[in-house]
Design a protein around this motif. Structure first.
Motif, PDB file in Angstrom:
ATOM      1  N   LYS A 178       0.817  -1.217   0.000  1.00  0.00           N
ATOM      2  CA  LYS A 178       0.000   0.000   0.000  1.00  0.00           C
ATOM      3  C   LYS A 178       0.847   1.261   0.000  1.00  0.00           C
ATOM      4  O   LYS A 178       0.351   2.347  -0.243  1.00  0.00           O
ATOM      5  N   GLY A 179       2.131   1.114   0.274  1.00  0.00           N
ATOM      6  CA  GLY A 179       3.018   2.267   0.264  1.00  0.00           C
ATOM      7  C   GLY A 179       2.872   3.143   1.497  1.00  0.00           C
ATOM      8  O   GLY A 179       2.257   2.737   2.480  1.00  0.00           O
ATOM      9  N   GLY A 180       3.451   4.327   1.442  1.00  0.00           N
ATOM     10  CA  GLY A 180       3.344   5.239   2.567  1.00  0.00           C
ATOM     11  C   GLY A 180       4.344   4.953   3.674  1.00  0.00           C
ATOM     12  O   GLY A 180       4.177   5.410   4.796  1.00  0.00           O
ATOM     13  N   TYR A 181       5.372   4.182   3.360  1.00  0.00           N
ATOM     14  CA  TYR A 181       6.411   3.892   4.346  1.00  0.00           C
ATOM     15  C   TYR A 181       7.772   4.173   3.716  1.00  0.00           C
ATOM     16  O   TYR A 181       7.864   4.398   2.508  1.00  0.00           O
ATOM     17  N   LEU A 182       8.803   4.150   4.522  1.00  0.00           N
ATOM     18  CA  LEU A 182      10.147   4.395   3.986  1.00  0.00           C
ATOM     19  C   LEU A 182      10.874   3.087   3.721  1.00  0.00           C
ATOM     20  O   LEU A 182      11.495   2.909   2.684  1.00  0.00           O
ATOM     21  N   THR A 183      10.801   2.188   4.689  1.00  0.00           N
ATOM     22  CA  THR A 183      11.428   0.884   4.504  1.00  0.00           C
ATOM     23  C   THR A 183      10.475  -0.220   4.946  1.00  0.00           C
ATOM     24  O   THR A 183       9.534   0.026   5.704  1.00  0.00           O
ATOM     25  N   PHE A 184      10.757  -1.427   4.488  1.00  0.00           N
ATOM     26  CA  PHE A 184       9.850  -2.549   4.709  1.00  0.00           C
ATOM     27  C   PHE A 184      10.665  -3.803   5.019  1.00  0.00           C
ATOM     28  O   PHE A 184      11.719  -4.029   4.432  1.00  0.00           O
ATOM     29  N   CYS A 185      10.191  -4.602   5.962  1.00  0.00           N
ATOM     30  CA  CYS A 185      10.836  -5.884   6.237  1.00  0.00           C
ATOM     31  C   CYS A 185       9.970  -6.984   5.645  1.00  0.00           C
ATOM     32  O   CYS A 185       8.804  -7.124   6.005  1.00  0.00           O
ATOM     33  N   ARG A 186      10.543  -7.754   4.720  1.00  0.00           N
ATOM     34  CA  ARG A 186       9.758  -8.799   4.057  1.00  0.00           C
ATOM     35  C   ARG A 186       9.620 -10.042   4.929  1.00  0.00           C
ATOM     36  O   ARG A 186       8.795 -10.901   4.662  1.00  0.00           O
ATOM     37  N   PHE A 187      10.429 -10.132   5.978  1.00  0.00           N
ATOM     38  CA  PHE A 187      10.394 -11.323   6.828  1.00  0.00           C
ATOM     39  C   PHE A 187       9.266 -11.279   7.841  1.00  0.00           C
ATOM     40  O   PHE A 187       8.624 -12.276   8.090  1.00  0.00           O
ATOM     41  N   CYS A 188       9.044 -10.114   8.429  1.00  0.00           N
ATOM     42  CA  CYS A 188       7.920 -10.050   9.365  1.00  0.00           C
ATOM     43  C   CYS A 188       6.870  -9.037   8.936  1.00  0.00           C
ATOM     44  O   CYS A 188       5.995  -8.700   9.723  1.00  0.00           O
ATOM     45  N   HIS A 189       6.963  -8.584   7.690  1.00  0.00           N
ATOM     46  CA  HIS A 189       5.953  -7.694   7.130  1.00  0.00           C
ATOM     47  C   HIS A 189       5.692  -6.473   7.989  1.00  0.00           C
ATOM     48  O   HIS A 189       4.564  -6.180   8.365  1.00  0.00           O
ATOM     49  N   GLY A 195      15.779  -8.167  12.688  1.00  0.00           N
ATOM     50  CA  GLY A 195      17.186  -7.910  12.409  1.00  0.00           C
ATOM     51  C   GLY A 195      17.612  -8.096  10.958  1.00  0.00           C
ATOM     52  O   GLY A 195      18.763  -7.878  10.625  1.00  0.00           O
ATOM     53  N   HIS A 196      16.686  -8.490  10.086  1.00  0.00           N
ATOM     54  CA  HIS A 196      17.009  -8.604   8.673  1.00  0.00           C
ATOM     55  C   HIS A 196      17.094  -7.231   8.018  1.00  0.00           C
ATOM     56  O   HIS A 196      16.513  -6.270   8.509  1.00  0.00           O
ATOM     57  N   ASP A 197      17.810  -7.182   6.888  1.00  0.00           N
ATOM     58  CA  ASP A 197      17.873  -5.927   6.141  1.00  0.00           C
ATOM     59  C   ASP A 197      16.474  -5.555   5.661  1.00  0.00           C
ATOM     60  O   ASP A 197      15.699  -6.415   5.256  1.00  0.00           O
ATOM     61  N   THR A 198      16.185  -4.270   5.722  1.00  0.00           N
ATOM     62  CA  THR A 198      14.899  -3.810   5.195  1.00  0.00           C
ATOM     63  C   THR A 198      15.089  -3.380   3.741  1.00  0.00           C
ATOM     64  O   THR A 198      16.210  -3.251   3.268  1.00  0.00           O
ATOM     65  N   MET A 199      13.997  -3.165   3.051  1.00  0.00           N
ATOM     66  CA  MET A 199      14.076  -2.658   1.682  1.00  0.00           C
ATOM     67  C   MET A 199      13.270  -1.380   1.588  1.00  0.00           C
ATOM     68  O   MET A 199      12.346  -1.158   2.380  1.00  0.00           O
ATOM     69  N   THR A 200      13.623  -0.526   0.620  1.00  0.00           N
ATOM     70  CA  THR A 200      12.887   0.723   0.490  1.00  0.00           C
ATOM     71  C   THR A 200      11.557   0.460  -0.211  1.00  0.00           C
ATOM     72  O   THR A 200      11.349  -0.606  -0.788  1.00  0.00           O
TER      73      THR A 200
END
Ligand SMILES: [Zn+2]
Length: 96
Positions: A49-60, A75-80
């Motif tokens: 849905k957007g509206g964030y800066l970074t996102f963690c795909r492991f724990c959403h 602790g995983h790398d986030t993505m933009t």
């Protein structure tokens, strides 16, 4: 004599007022820290849905404050957001 008592009384009231203000500031500081802490933990979402800066795909988790390069939960790398959108687009393409 009466004047002295009045001054002492005023002094006390003033100190009380200062102390009250100080406690208010402390409470405000605690609230701000709690809010900051909540922001650092991010919000749950699938990142589409957007509206964030970074996102963690492991724990959403979606992080709306800058500087979260590693997920504060797992602790995983986030993505933009744009990386996430690219990935979603790629996945949609693959499904076609
Ligand atoms: Zn995570």
């Amino acid at each position: 004599m009466d004047d002295k008592i009045d001054i002492a009384e005023l002094d006390r009231k003033e100190k009380e007022q200062i102390e009250k203000e100080r406690l208010k500031e402390v409470a405000k500081g605690i609230r701000a820290r709690e809010q900051e802490e909540a922001l650092r933990k991010g919000r749950s979402g699938k990142g589409h849905k957007g509206g964030y800066l970074t996102f963690c795909r492991f724990c959403h988790r979606e992080f709306t404050i800058p500087g979260i390069v590693k997920c504060t939960i797992c602790g995983h790398d986030t993505m933009t957001e744009s990386e996430r959108m690219d990935e979603l687009k790629t996945r949609i393409e693959e499904h076609k």
